[in-house]
Design an enzyme around this catalytic site. Structure first.
Site, PDB file in Angstrom:
ATOM      1  N   ARG A 121      19.213   6.571 -97.318  1.00 10.08           N
ATOM      2  CA  ARG A 121      17.947   5.653 -97.227  1.00 10.08           C
ATOM      3  C   ARG A 121      17.882   4.558 -95.299  1.00 10.08           C
ATOM      4  O   ARG A 121      18.144   3.797 -95.434  1.00 10.08           O
ATOM      5  CB  ARG A 121      17.879   4.511 -98.044  1.00 10.08           C
ATOM      6  CG  ARG A 121      17.953   5.610 -99.391  1.00 10.08           C
ATOM      7  CD  ARG A 121      17.822   4.439-100.728  1.00 10.08           C
ATOM      8  NE  ARG A 121      17.551   5.526-101.627  1.00 10.08           N
ATOM      9  CZ  ARG A 121      19.010   4.561-102.451  1.00 10.08           C
ATOM     10  NH1 ARG A 121      19.569   4.682-102.046  1.00 10.08           N
ATOM     11  NH2 ARG A 121      18.808   6.339-103.731  1.00 10.08           N
ATOM     12  N   LYS A 143       8.069   5.428 -84.184  1.00  9.62           N
ATOM     13  CA  LYS A 143       7.934   6.742 -84.683  1.00  9.62           C
ATOM     14  C   LYS A 143       8.856   7.776 -84.751  1.00  9.62           C
ATOM     15  O   LYS A 143       8.618   8.194 -84.015  1.00  9.62           O
ATOM     16  CB  LYS A 143       6.381   7.231 -84.335  1.00  9.62           C
ATOM     17  CG  LYS A 143       5.546   6.350 -84.113  1.00  9.62           C
ATOM     18  CD  LYS A 143       4.340   7.027 -83.565  1.00  9.62           C
ATOM     19  CE  LYS A 143       2.742   5.957 -83.860  1.00  9.62           C
ATOM     20  NZ  LYS A 143       1.741   6.969 -83.602  1.00  9.62           N
ATOM     21  N   GLU A 185       1.916   9.997 -68.920  1.00 10.84           N
ATOM     22  CA  GLU A 185       1.559   8.647 -70.022  1.00 10.84           C
ATOM     23  C   GLU A 185       2.066   8.060 -69.411  1.00 10.84           C
ATOM     24  O   GLU A 185       1.709   6.854 -69.573  1.00 10.84           O
ATOM     25  CB  GLU A 185       2.946   9.602 -71.197  1.00 10.84           C
ATOM     26  CG  GLU A 185       2.813  10.187 -72.167  1.00 10.84           C
ATOM     27  CD  GLU A 185       1.778  10.134 -73.521  1.00 10.84           C
ATOM     28  OE1 GLU A 185       0.978   8.948 -73.735  1.00 10.84           O
ATOM     29  OE2 GLU A 185       1.403  10.341 -74.117  1.00 10.84           O
ATOM     30  N   LYS A 227       4.343  -0.973 -72.859  1.00 10.42           N
ATOM     31  CA  LYS A 227       4.553  -0.067 -74.696  1.00 10.42           C
ATOM     32  C   LYS A 227       5.709  -1.517 -75.909  1.00 10.42           C
ATOM     33  O   LYS A 227       4.387  -1.950 -76.789  1.00 10.42           O
ATOM     34  CB  LYS A 227       5.388   0.840 -74.686  1.00 10.42           C
ATOM     35  CG  LYS A 227       5.174   1.761 -75.693  1.00 10.42           C
ATOM     36  CD  LYS A 227       5.116   3.540 -76.690  1.00 10.42           C
ATOM     37  CE  LYS A 227       5.185   3.848 -77.555  1.00 10.42           C
ATOM     38  NZ  LYS A 227       4.952   4.341 -77.735  1.00 10.42           N
ATOM     39  N   GLU A 237       0.460   0.517 -86.504  1.00  7.56           N
ATOM     40  CA  GLU A 237      -0.560   0.826 -85.488  1.00  7.56           C
ATOM     41  C   GLU A 237      -1.962   1.022 -86.502  1.00  7.56           C
ATOM     42  O   GLU A 237      -2.353   1.524 -86.901  1.00  7.56           O
ATOM     43  CB  GLU A 237      -0.677   2.250 -85.486  1.00  7.56           C
ATOM     44  CG  GLU A 237      -1.555   3.199 -84.917  1.00  7.56           C
ATOM     45  CD  GLU A 237      -1.332   4.814 -84.356  1.00  7.56           C
ATOM     46  OE1 GLU A 237      -0.703   5.531 -84.846  1.00  7.56           O
ATOM     47  OE2 GLU A 237      -0.997   4.637 -83.170  1.00  7.56           O
ATOM     48  N   ARG A 241      -2.650  -1.394 -81.470  1.00  7.77           N
ATOM     49  CA  ARG A 241      -1.511  -0.428 -80.869  1.00  7.77           C
ATOM     50  C   ARG A 241      -2.526   1.217 -80.511  1.00  7.77           C
ATOM     51  O   ARG A 241      -2.412   1.906 -79.382  1.00  7.77           O
ATOM     52  CB  ARG A 241      -0.863   0.484 -82.433  1.00  7.77           C
ATOM     53  CG  ARG A 241       0.396   1.025 -81.190  1.00  7.77           C
ATOM     54  CD  ARG A 241       1.920   1.352 -82.202  1.00  7.77           C
ATOM     55  NE  ARG A 241       2.283   2.199 -82.432  1.00  7.77           N
ATOM     56  CZ  ARG A 241       3.737   2.194 -82.644  1.00  7.77           C
ATOM     57  NH1 ARG A 241       4.053   1.610 -83.327  1.00  7.77           N
ATOM     58  NH2 ARG A 241       4.936   2.996 -82.578  1.00  7.77           N
ATOM     59  N   ASN A 245      -3.729   4.938 -77.660  1.00 10.67           N
ATOM     60  CA  ASN A 245      -3.977   6.636 -77.979  1.00 10.67           C
ATOM     61  C   ASN A 245      -4.994   7.380 -76.615  1.00 10.67           C
ATOM     62  O   ASN A 245      -5.767   8.293 -76.561  1.00 10.67           O
ATOM     63  CB  ASN A 245      -5.206   6.218 -79.340  1.00 10.67           C
ATOM     64  CG  ASN A 245      -4.663   7.691 -79.780  1.00 10.67           C
ATOM     65  OD1 ASN A 245      -3.115   8.446 -80.482  1.00 10.67           O
ATOM     66  ND2 ASN A 245      -5.347   8.305 -80.843  1.00 10.67           N
ATOM     67  N   HIS A 248      -5.760  11.029 -76.080  1.00 10.47           N
ATOM     68  CA  HIS A 248      -5.426  11.380 -77.000  1.00 10.47           C
ATOM     69  C   HIS A 248      -6.199  12.226 -78.055  1.00 10.47           C
ATOM     70  O   HIS A 248      -5.512  13.614 -78.912  1.00 10.47           O
ATOM     71  CB  HIS A 248      -3.944  10.712 -77.430  1.00 10.47           C
ATOM     72  CG  HIS A 248      -2.808  10.732 -76.732  1.00 10.47           C
ATOM     73  ND1 HIS A 248      -3.261  10.105 -75.107  1.00 10.47           N
ATOM     74  CD2 HIS A 248      -1.274  10.747 -76.944  1.00 10.47           C
ATOM     75  CE1 HIS A 248      -1.185   9.942 -75.354  1.00 10.47           C
ATOM     76  NE2 HIS A 248      -1.095  10.777 -75.678  1.00 10.47           N
ATOM     77  N   HIS A 252      -5.622  15.669 -78.149  1.00 10.04           N
ATOM     78  CA  HIS A 252      -5.006  16.867 -79.060  1.00 10.04           C
ATOM     79  C   HIS A 252      -6.180  17.856 -79.584  1.00 10.04           C
ATOM     80  O   HIS A 252      -5.140  19.015 -80.035  1.00 10.04           O
ATOM     81  CB  HIS A 252      -5.022  15.878 -80.928  1.00 10.04           C
ATOM     82  CG  HIS A 252      -3.824  15.103 -80.659  1.00 10.04           C
ATOM     83  ND1 HIS A 252      -3.965  13.351 -81.218  1.00 10.04           N
ATOM     84  CD2 HIS A 252      -2.579  14.817 -80.235  1.00 10.04           C
ATOM     85  CE1 HIS A 252      -3.298  13.620 -81.070  1.00 10.04           C
ATOM     86  NE2 HIS A 252      -2.358  13.720 -80.625  1.00 10.04           N
ATOM     87  N   HIS A 265       2.332  18.560 -74.056  1.00  9.36           N
ATOM     88  CA  HIS A 265       1.847  17.333 -74.341  1.00  9.36           C
ATOM     89  C   HIS A 265       0.900  16.699 -73.430  1.00  9.36           C
ATOM     90  O   HIS A 265      -0.214  16.094 -72.981  1.00  9.36           O
ATOM     91  CB  HIS A 265       2.451  16.618 -75.246  1.00  9.36           C
ATOM     92  CG  HIS A 265       2.061  15.012 -76.040  1.00  9.36           C
ATOM     93  ND1 HIS A 265       0.866  15.266 -75.997  1.00  9.36           N
ATOM     94  CD2 HIS A 265       1.897  14.297 -75.482  1.00  9.36           C
ATOM     95  CE1 HIS A 265       0.429  14.048 -77.143  1.00  9.36           C
ATOM     96  NE2 HIS A 265       0.799  12.891 -75.811  1.00  9.36           N
TER      97      HIS A 265
HETATM   98 ZN    ZN Z   1       1.218  10.910 -76.134  1.00  6.74          ZN
END
Ligand code: ZN
Ligand code: ADP
Length: 363
Positions: A121, A143, A185, A227, A237, A241, A245, A248, A252, A265
């Site tokens: 945990r 994340k 980025e 950031k 998010e 936040r 993106n 992005h 994607h 990416h």
């Molecule tokens: Zn990214």
């Protein structure tokens, strides 16, 4: 050298940005309430370069380091590989206070972070990111995730590290293409939050590409600060936040259409940011000069701007499936100027098609 404090509700931590910082990790661990064993998770490219130095630092500080080496590449962000890490953790007797240390790029950080979040945990987690992308992006924000055969990053948790050590010198061995991916980025931070930083990048593009260590350290610190400020306002998010993106949504789609192989990416993000810049200026949200500045900086860093030959309908299909879509509306992060963005759902399909046709043109 640099330190960035990430202040969160109940688990703040420090990011250290330090040349030869790999050797300092053990010493910093001594200041924390850890037990003796530690598990270093790394990949087969990074291991021969840096695992020995890190393990020595950890051992010299009185800990017992174990190393698990996984295959390089996105394929290792899987439940199957996570299971191997769990097995290793159990077999060496890692306890609740034993840290798991991620030494590698985003793949390793996401994988080891996911295991650290769920084994017993949750056990202490330390990040030692070795790609520029991971240093400026995935090491801040907490994340963690693995992929599922039906989609990327679908299984994971928000889980903050106890400490992050960024050693800019490890970028010396990073393949050129990976360095540039990270720069996409980096440019994003300038566009969404800091016009001064955007200018700095424009003026120092050559030195950055030549991997000047002082300039890189400066760039990494600035990105982590930016950031950290955004994440501190919105840990999970839900609002602010979302500006991270930027670029992005289209990225994607480009990654999806290319089967996650043609563009990496960062390259997809470069294409996505160019698309978002075009969309912003065509909607009259920002000046043409602002969107051209984005285009020029991306090009100066050797990043792609377009995905020639990609199908517009296929790209649109992916837009609708993006994880960030809520109630079937795409939340577009668009530019108002360099350093300032806004979020809007008010974009017509026709306007998107016009931009997509610019991005996919073959001449
Ligand atoms: Zn990214
Ligand atoms: P990212 O951080 O871009 O998400 P990965 O974790 O997939 O990506 O790392 C990209 C590639 O670079 C992998 O093949 C990895 O083994 C390799 N790599 C990571 N860091 C270094 C480094 N400092 N020097 C050389 N290769 C590295």
């Amino acid at each position: 050298m640099g330190e960035v404090r990430v202040s969160l509700a109940d688990h703040s931590y420090t990011i250290y940005i330090q040349a030869a910082g790999l050797k300092q990790v053990g010493r910093l661990m001594q200041e924390m309430p850890f037990s003796k064993k530690a598990l270093i998770v790394t990949d087969a490219n990074v291991s021969p370069l840096y695992a020995g130095i890190l393990a020595d630092s950890v051992a010299t500080a009185g800990f017992i380091p174990h190393i698990l080496v996984v295959e390089p590449g996105e394929g290792s962000k899987s439940l199957a590989t996570a299971d191997k890490v769990f097995t290793k953790a159990i077999s060496i007797g890692l306890d609740r206070r034993s840290p798991i240390i991620a030494l590698g790029g985003g793949v390793i950080g996401d994988l080891a972070g996911f295991v650290a979040a769920t084994y017993l945990r949750g056990v202490p987690f330390i990040q030692v990111p070795t790609t520029l992308l991971a240093q400026v992006d995935s090491s801040v924000g907490g994340k963690t995730a693995v992929n599922h055969p039906l989609g990327k990053n679908l299984i994971g948790a928000f889980y903050q590290p106890q400490l992050v050590m960024i050693d800019p010198l490890v970028l010396d061995t990073l393949p050129e293409r990976e360095l540039k991916a990270g720069l996409a980025e980096v440019i994003k931070y300038g566009v969404i939050a800091d016009a001064g930083f955007f200018d700095y990048l424009t003026r120092h593009a050559d030195m950055i590409l030549k991997r000047n260590p002082g300039v890189l350290a400066e760039v990494i610190s600035r990105c982590c600060q930016l950031k950290a400020a955004v994440v501190a306002q919105d840990e999970r998010e839900t609002s602010v936040r979302m500006i991270l993106n930027f670029g992005h949504t289209i990225a994607h789609a480009v990654e999806g259409v290319g089967g996650y192989s043609e563009y990496n990416h960062g390259e997809a993000v470069a294409i996505g940011m160019y698309g978002a810049a075009l969309l912003s200026s065509s909607l009259g949200l920002c000046s043409t000069a602002a969107s051209t500045a984005v285009q020029q900086l991306l090009a100066a860093m050797g990043l792609p701007l377009t995905a020639p030959g990609y199908g517009i309908n296929e790209l649109l299909g992916y837009l609708a499936r993006d994880k960030k879509v809520v109630d079937s509306k795409v939340n577009w992060v668009l530019m108002q100027d360099i350093g300032r963005v806004t979020i809007t759902q008010d974009v017509s399909e026709e306007q998107i098609r016009v931009v997509m046709s610019q991005l996919t043109r073959t001449n």
